[in-house]
Design a protein around this motif. Sequence first.
Motif, PDB file in Angstrom:
ATOM      1  N   LEU A 169     -39.277 -25.920   9.987  1.00 33.77           N
ATOM      2  CA  LEU A 169     -38.687 -24.612   9.164  1.00 33.77           C
ATOM      3  C   LEU A 169     -38.684 -24.527   7.661  1.00 33.77           C
ATOM      4  O   LEU A 169     -38.938 -23.280   7.397  1.00 33.77           O
ATOM      5  CB  LEU A 169     -37.502 -23.997  10.156  1.00 33.77           C
ATOM      6  CG  LEU A 169     -37.415 -22.457  10.143  1.00 33.77           C
ATOM      7  CD1 LEU A 169     -38.476 -21.676  10.598  1.00 33.77           C
ATOM      8  CD2 LEU A 169     -36.099 -22.256  11.068  1.00 33.77           C
ATOM      9  N   THR A 170     -37.890 -25.062   7.601  1.00 31.58           N
ATOM     10  CA  THR A 170     -37.060 -25.028   5.498  1.00 31.58           C
ATOM     11  C   THR A 170     -38.768 -25.598   5.204  1.00 31.58           C
ATOM     12  O   THR A 170     -39.238 -24.299   4.005  1.00 31.58           O
ATOM     13  CB  THR A 170     -36.473 -26.252   5.176  1.00 31.58           C
ATOM     14  OG1 THR A 170     -34.980 -25.890   5.668  1.00 31.58           O
ATOM     15  CG2 THR A 170     -35.992 -25.330   3.563  1.00 31.58           C
ATOM     16  N   ALA A 171     -39.721 -26.177   5.609  1.00 39.42           N
ATOM     17  CA  ALA A 171     -40.957 -26.222   5.001  1.00 39.42           C
ATOM     18  C   ALA A 171     -42.285 -25.721   4.741  1.00 39.42           C
ATOM     19  O   ALA A 171     -42.621 -24.662   4.068  1.00 39.42           O
ATOM     20  CB  ALA A 171     -41.366 -27.758   5.550  1.00 39.42           C
ATOM     21  N   LEU A 187     -31.268 -15.238   2.396  1.00 39.95           N
ATOM     22  CA  LEU A 187     -30.690 -14.787   3.769  1.00 39.95           C
ATOM     23  C   LEU A 187     -30.760 -15.689   4.843  1.00 39.95           C
ATOM     24  O   LEU A 187     -30.737 -15.787   6.154  1.00 39.95           O
ATOM     25  CB  LEU A 187     -31.688 -14.026   4.410  1.00 39.95           C
ATOM     26  CG  LEU A 187     -31.513 -12.159   3.840  1.00 39.95           C
ATOM     27  CD1 LEU A 187     -32.501 -11.255   4.808  1.00 39.95           C
ATOM     28  CD2 LEU A 187     -29.577 -11.710   4.342  1.00 39.95           C
ATOM     29  N   PHE A 188     -32.214 -16.396   4.490  1.00 39.51           N
ATOM     30  CA  PHE A 188     -32.180 -17.475   4.936  1.00 39.51           C
ATOM     31  C   PHE A 188     -30.692 -18.952   5.098  1.00 39.51           C
ATOM     32  O   PHE A 188     -30.370 -19.131   5.669  1.00 39.51           O
ATOM     33  CB  PHE A 188     -33.291 -18.800   4.773  1.00 39.51           C
ATOM     34  CG  PHE A 188     -33.482 -19.656   5.051  1.00 39.51           C
ATOM     35  CD1 PHE A 188     -34.333 -20.209   6.384  1.00 39.51           C
ATOM     36  CD2 PHE A 188     -33.565 -20.970   4.098  1.00 39.51           C
ATOM     37  CE1 PHE A 188     -34.681 -21.147   7.100  1.00 39.51           C
ATOM     38  CE2 PHE A 188     -33.966 -22.203   4.799  1.00 39.51           C
ATOM     39  CZ  PHE A 188     -34.201 -22.730   6.338  1.00 39.51           C
ATOM     40  N   ALA A 217     -24.341 -19.483   8.713  1.00 36.99           N
ATOM     41  CA  ALA A 217     -23.915 -19.072   9.968  1.00 36.99           C
ATOM     42  C   ALA A 217     -24.062 -19.859  10.890  1.00 36.99           C
ATOM     43  O   ALA A 217     -22.613 -19.706  11.372  1.00 36.99           O
ATOM     44  CB  ALA A 217     -24.370 -17.665   9.844  1.00 36.99           C
ATOM     45  N   VAL A 218     -24.970 -20.464  11.283  1.00 36.92           N
ATOM     46  CA  VAL A 218     -24.966 -21.297  12.637  1.00 36.92           C
ATOM     47  C   VAL A 218     -24.362 -22.544  12.287  1.00 36.92           C
ATOM     48  O   VAL A 218     -24.077 -22.909  13.637  1.00 36.92           O
ATOM     49  CB  VAL A 218     -26.859 -21.302  12.346  1.00 36.92           C
ATOM     50  CG1 VAL A 218     -26.924 -22.533  13.280  1.00 36.92           C
ATOM     51  CG2 VAL A 218     -27.730 -20.989  12.878  1.00 36.92           C
ATOM     52  N   ILE A 277     -30.066 -15.488  15.362  1.00 38.13           N
ATOM     53  CA  ILE A 277     -30.243 -15.483  13.833  1.00 38.13           C
ATOM     54  C   ILE A 277     -31.054 -16.028  12.865  1.00 38.13           C
ATOM     55  O   ILE A 277     -31.702 -15.629  12.163  1.00 38.13           O
ATOM     56  CB  ILE A 277     -28.524 -16.100  13.472  1.00 38.13           C
ATOM     57  CG1 ILE A 277     -27.317 -15.578  14.615  1.00 38.13           C
ATOM     58  CG2 ILE A 277     -28.469 -16.456  12.113  1.00 38.13           C
ATOM     59  CD1 ILE A 277     -26.225 -16.124  14.450  1.00 38.13           C
ATOM     60  N   LEU A 278     -31.305 -17.464  13.855  1.00 43.30           N
ATOM     61  CA  LEU A 278     -32.574 -17.671  12.997  1.00 43.30           C
ATOM     62  C   LEU A 278     -32.647 -18.349  14.128  1.00 43.30           C
ATOM     63  O   LEU A 278     -32.654 -19.803  14.791  1.00 43.30           O
ATOM     64  CB  LEU A 278     -31.845 -18.896  11.695  1.00 43.30           C
ATOM     65  CG  LEU A 278     -32.543 -19.500  10.877  1.00 43.30           C
ATOM     66  CD1 LEU A 278     -33.657 -19.161   9.944  1.00 43.30           C
ATOM     67  CD2 LEU A 278     -32.046 -20.716   9.984  1.00 43.30           C
ATOM     68  N   SER A 279     -34.680 -18.517  14.325  1.00 41.29           N
ATOM     69  CA  SER A 279     -35.342 -19.505  15.551  1.00 41.29           C
ATOM     70  C   SER A 279     -35.460 -20.971  15.260  1.00 41.29           C
ATOM     71  O   SER A 279     -35.079 -21.157  13.817  1.00 41.29           O
ATOM     72  CB  SER A 279     -36.754 -18.967  14.825  1.00 41.29           C
ATOM     73  OG  SER A 279     -36.444 -17.613  15.255  1.00 41.29           O
ATOM     74  N   GLU A 280     -34.669 -21.533  16.076  1.00 32.27           N
ATOM     75  CA  GLU A 280     -34.842 -22.736  16.260  1.00 32.27           C
ATOM     76  C   GLU A 280     -33.462 -23.503  15.841  1.00 32.27           C
ATOM     77  O   GLU A 280     -33.113 -25.103  15.670  1.00 32.27           O
ATOM     78  CB  GLU A 280     -36.052 -23.725  15.595  1.00 32.27           C
ATOM     79  CG  GLU A 280     -37.737 -22.933  16.784  1.00 32.27           C
ATOM     80  CD  GLU A 280     -37.283 -23.241  18.103  1.00 32.27           C
ATOM     81  OE1 GLU A 280     -36.267 -24.285  18.829  1.00 32.27           O
ATOM     82  OE2 GLU A 280     -38.051 -22.651  18.616  1.00 32.27           O
TER      83      GLU A 280
END
Length: 595
Positions: free
Chosen positions: A170-172, A190-191, A197-198, A241-244
Motif C-alpha cells: 500500500l505504501t508503494a 494523513l497516511f 492510529a492503527v 481508517i486505512l484500507s487493509e
Amino acid sequence: MSLDLPVMLTIVLFLALGIFSQWLAARIKWPSIVVMAIVGLLVGPILGIANPKEALGSDVFSPIVSLAVAIILFEGSSNLDFRELKGISKAVVRIITVGAGIAWILGTIALHTILDFPLSVSFVMGGLFLITGPTVIQPLLKQAKVKRNVDSVLRWESIILDPIGPMLALTAFYIFQILEQGISFIVIVLFILKMIAVVLIGFGASYLFNWLIRRDKIPQSLMPPIQFVFILLTFSTCDEILSESGLLAVTIFGLMMVRQKRHDLIFKESDHFIDNASSILVSTVFILITSSLTKDVLLNVLSWQLIIFSIVMIVLVRPISVFVSTFGTEITKKERAIVAMMAPRGIVVLTVAQFFSSLFMDDHIVMAKYITPVTFGLVFITVVIYGFSFTPLSKLLSVASNEPPGVIIVGESEFSFHLGVNLRDHGIPVMMFNLFENTSEKAHEAGFEVFNGNLLSSSDRIYSDLLRYNKCILMTQSFIFNSLAFNELVPEFGLNNVDMMPVSFNDEQARNNLNGPIRNHILFDENHTPRWFNSYITQHNIVEVPAEEYHELTDKDMLIYYISEDKEVTFKRSNREMPGHESGVYGILRNAYDA
C-alpha cells in the motif's frame, strides 16, 4: 452449470467443503492446502457448481473473507511465544528485514521483466508477494515435523510478514501515485497519521481486554466470545481508517496477548475457541476464493511466462534472500537451506491482490486485470510444489525426523519399563515422564529420553522438542492424575493419540461413572488394574508374535500392541478389537487370563 442455491445453503456448503477437505487430506496424507485448492477449483471454475462471490455478491463476499483472515491471523500471532526466539532471533529479524528487502527488489524485477507488468504494478505486487502466511505454512509444518528452529523461523516469518506485506504494498502504491500525480503533502501526513492510529488501536485493544480481565469485569464463560468481538471490531475499525490495515492491528493485538497472558489457565478456553474457529475458517476461506475464480482467469493463468516467473521466485528469489540475510546467524546451514525452500503463498495474498487489482484498474493501468490470475497462479504453483516437496526435502536435509513416531509414557512402573524397552528395541523413540523423579535414573539407563520439567505445563512443553512423539500413554496408578493429564495432553497430541491404563475403583457404581471420551481410551483390558499388570510382568514378559500367527492367539492371551513394518505402534484399546494384519508383529501377554 451453476446451481442457484440460497445464500444460507451456499455458506453452509462451503463450510462443509472446507472441513471435508481437511478430513480427506488427513486420510490420503496430502498437504491440506493442495486438497483445498483442488476442491475449490472443481466446485468453481472447472465444474461450475457454485461461484460464492456471485451468489453472495461482492458486498457480502469480501467482508466475510476479510473478517475470516483477521481471525486466522490473530490466532497465529497469539500462539507465538517470544521464548521460541531464543537462539533464532537474529535469523528471524534478518529474514523479515534484509531478506524481505532483497525478495521485494528481486520479485519486482521478475514481475517487470518476465511478465511485462508496468514498474508501478511490479513494485506494489513485489511487496505483496513477500507474504507466506500461517494459513499455508502451519499445515505443512505440522505434516513435516521439522526441528523446532526451522518451525519457529518459518512461523514467525509468516505471522510478521502477513500484515506487513500489504502495508508495504500500500505504501508503494501511494509512492507511485505521488510520483505520477503529485499527491499533496496533506495526503502523505494523513497516511502517516492513519498508520499511527492503527498501531495504537492494536495496542489499545490488547490493553483494554487485559484490563477488563484483571479487574474481573468479564465472566469466564463470556471471555471467548468477547475476545472474538474485540478482534472483529479492531480489524473492521482499522480497515475503515486505512484500507487493509486491519491485518496489522489484529497482529499487534495477538502479539500483545502473548506477552500478557503467559499461558494462564483462564485463557485456555478462549484459546481453544479461537483455534477451532481458525481451523474452520482456513479451509473454508481458501475454497471460497478458489471457487470464485472464473474460467477466463484459469485460462490466463496457463502461460509459460507465469511458470517461468514462479520457478524464478522458487529457485532464485527465495533462496538468495534467505541465504544472504541469514549468513552468520544462529541457525545451521541445513536449517538455512530448508527455510530457503519454503515460501508458499496463501489466502492473504489472494484477497489483497484483488484489492490492488481494482485500484490499478480505476487508474487505467495497463495489465491491471492480470493481477488476480497471476497471483492465483503463483499461489497454486507454490502450494503444490512446496506442499509435496517440503517433507521429503526436510528429511533429506535431516531437519525432520526419519524415525518412526515416538511414544511418551507417563508414569514409571515395572510394566511401563517393560513396554518401553520393547518399543525401543524396534527403534521407536520413547520418552518417560514421572511426576516424582525418584526413578528417572532407571529410565536413562534403559535408553529412554526423560522429560525435564512438568509435561502437563504448556510453559514447560514449549522448551522440549516433542516433534518426535505422536502418542502419549498414561500409566500411573492414579485415575485422577491420568484424567487430568488426558484433558491437558489431548489438545497437543490429538484425541486419537492419548490413552490411559485401566482404572481401579472399589465399587461398581464408581466404575460406571467412567463415561464419555475417556472410556474409549482405556488400554488393554479395563477389568485389570495397573497393580495387576505390574504383578504379571514381574514373572512374565511381553511376547511378540509375527502377524501371520495372529490366528493362533487364544482367548487366554491379552493383546497389548501392534507394530507395523513402518515401525508405527498401535495400542490395543479395551473396547475395540484389534484387526489382523499380514505383516508386522503383535505384542501380547501370554496366558494373561490364567494368571
